[in-house]
Design a protein around this motif. Structure first.
Motif, PDB file in Angstrom:
ATOM      1  N   ARG A 211      -6.602  -5.862   1.389  1.00 30.88           N
ATOM      2  CA  ARG A 211      -6.937  -4.794   2.326  1.00 30.88           C
ATOM      3  C   ARG A 211      -6.751  -5.293   3.769  1.00 30.88           C
TER       4      ARG A 211
ATOM      5  N   SER B  82     -13.385   2.112   7.120  1.00 38.12           N
ATOM      6  CA  SER B  82     -12.239   2.295   6.217  1.00 38.12           C
ATOM      7  C   SER B  82     -12.688   2.918   4.899  1.00 38.12           C
TER       8      SER B  82
ATOM      9  N   HIS C  55       0.813  -1.219   0.000  1.00 45.33           N
ATOM     10  CA  HIS C  55       0.000   0.000   0.000  1.00 45.33           C
ATOM     11  C   HIS C  55       0.846   1.269   0.000  1.00 45.33           C
TER      12      HIS C  55
ATOM     13  N   ILE D 294     -10.490   4.671   1.901  1.00 46.99           N
ATOM     14  CA  ILE D 294      -9.834   3.446   1.412  1.00 46.99           C
ATOM     15  C   ILE D 294     -10.867   2.678   0.591  1.00 46.99           C
TER      16      ILE D 294
END
Length: 354
Positions: free
Chosen positions: A234, A222, A160, A227
């Motif tokens: 994830r 999230s 990420h 996100i």
């Protein structure tokens, strides 16, 4: 096969087909600007790590101490060879649909880098090797669990980041088992001591609903925080994947052993391999036949399942069909009596080694 595991496999399998139905439809018509729709797509990403968890739970349950003869030969024949076959099929279909694709490069990428929807098979095969080393060297799972989550956390964190190397090879960097390591250790623990866990889960099954709702809220939080990536790497999918698995294993004990569940479970590996290719050809028609996104997605989902089932059935009739869609014959996953943990004393002995 333990019936609630079959149920979990079926739910995960159908979730993957449904997720990809939204993807194929979205690729053709655009994705609707709808918060609930986007959140649903993210939630459905739990399915791939669930398949990975199931593979290790089964392995740890059946072979907690040593692997049997012919283990590797059977996995190569019924799992890796179909992976190779569909790596070729995928490359040919992509070349047919997009003439500017370099067929040779696509083929090599599929085979060695898992650059198609069957990539999870490479992860499962790594889990098999990891399982061998854990039981071969008797590595205490209580030590491996915290290590696995630290390693997994670091790997996912790097995926990420905006590091140029990571961005360039992001697709390839999802393949090492370290990105999924925590799933392995928990699955190993549950599978090896499943009689204990199944009783505990059933006793406290209402708490699994609370855990499931909490994990869904984590994903929602999230998502609202920005996100929005739709993928199975994830961080917030880790608790969701485990909570769904635990809830199904707890409540699935109440559901009778249904034939339709067993049938879909038996075909699940083939469904995973075949459905994406079917959708590539069917999606252009379903977006024309139906007027709204939800009906387009549902239509593609149902038609894909029907065609996929027919194809798998017909292919399985061929002498070499198992090398294409996997072995669809009925398996007997009952463990030998000498390996079956039926007494409380054996559970206590094993749990001391955690």
């Amino acid at each position: 096969m333990i019936k609630e595991w079959n149920l979990l496999r079926v739910i995960a399998c159908l979730s993957i087909v449904f997720l990809h139905s939204t993807t194929q439809t979205g690729n053709l018509t655009g994705y609707p600007n709808n918060e609930l729709y986007e959140l649903l797509r993210i939630l459905l990403c739990y399915a791939t790590p669930t398949f990975i968890i199931l593979s290790e739970m089964i392995l740890a349950n059946r072979y907690p101490d040593q692997l049997p003869d012919q283990f590797w030969q059977k996995r190569l024949k019924w799992i890796y060879v179909p992976f190779l076959v569909f790596a070729v099929i995928d490359a040919i279909i992509v070349k047919q649909l997009y003439s500017n694709i370099d067929l040779q490069k696509k083929l090599l990428d599929n085979i060695f880098l898992g650059s198609y929807e069957g990539y999870f098979i490479l992860i499962v095969l790594q889990f098999y090797v990891l399982h061998y080393f854990v039981i071969r060297f008797n590595i205490p799972i209580r030590i491996l669990i915290p290590i696995s989550f630290i390693v997994m956390g670091i790997h996912l964190y790097l995926l990420h980041t905006n590091i140029p190397f990571v961005q360039e090879y992001k697709a390839e960097l999802k393949l090492p088992f370290t990105a999924w390591f925590g799933y392995f250790t928990i699955a190993f623990l549950i599978g090896r001591h499943y009689k204990f866990f199944s009783k505990t889960l059933f006793k406290y099954r209402w708490y699994t609903i609370l855990g499931l709702l909490s994990s869904i809220y984590i994903v929602y939080f999230s998502y609202k925080s920005g996100i929005v990536g739709v993928n199975s790497r994830r961080f917030d999918l880790i608790p969701l994947t485990f909570s769904i698995s635990l809830a199904v294993m707890a409540w699935g004990q109440l559901i009778p052993n249904l034939r339709i569940v067993n049938l879909i479970s038996k075909y699940s590996f083939g469904i995973y391999l075949v459905h994406w290719q079917v959708q590539r050809y069917i999606a252009p028609y379903t977006v024309e036949w139906f007027n709204h996104t939800i009906t387009q997605v549902l239509g593609l989902f149902v038609i894909t399942l029907l065609i996929t089932f027919i194809l798998i059935y017909l292919i399985s009739l061929l002498p070499f069909g198992a090398y294409i869609v996997g072995n669809t014959k009925k398996h007997n996953y009952r463990r030998k009596k000498k390996m079956n943990l039926t007494s409380t004393s054996k559970y206590k002995t094993r749990l001391k080694h955690l």
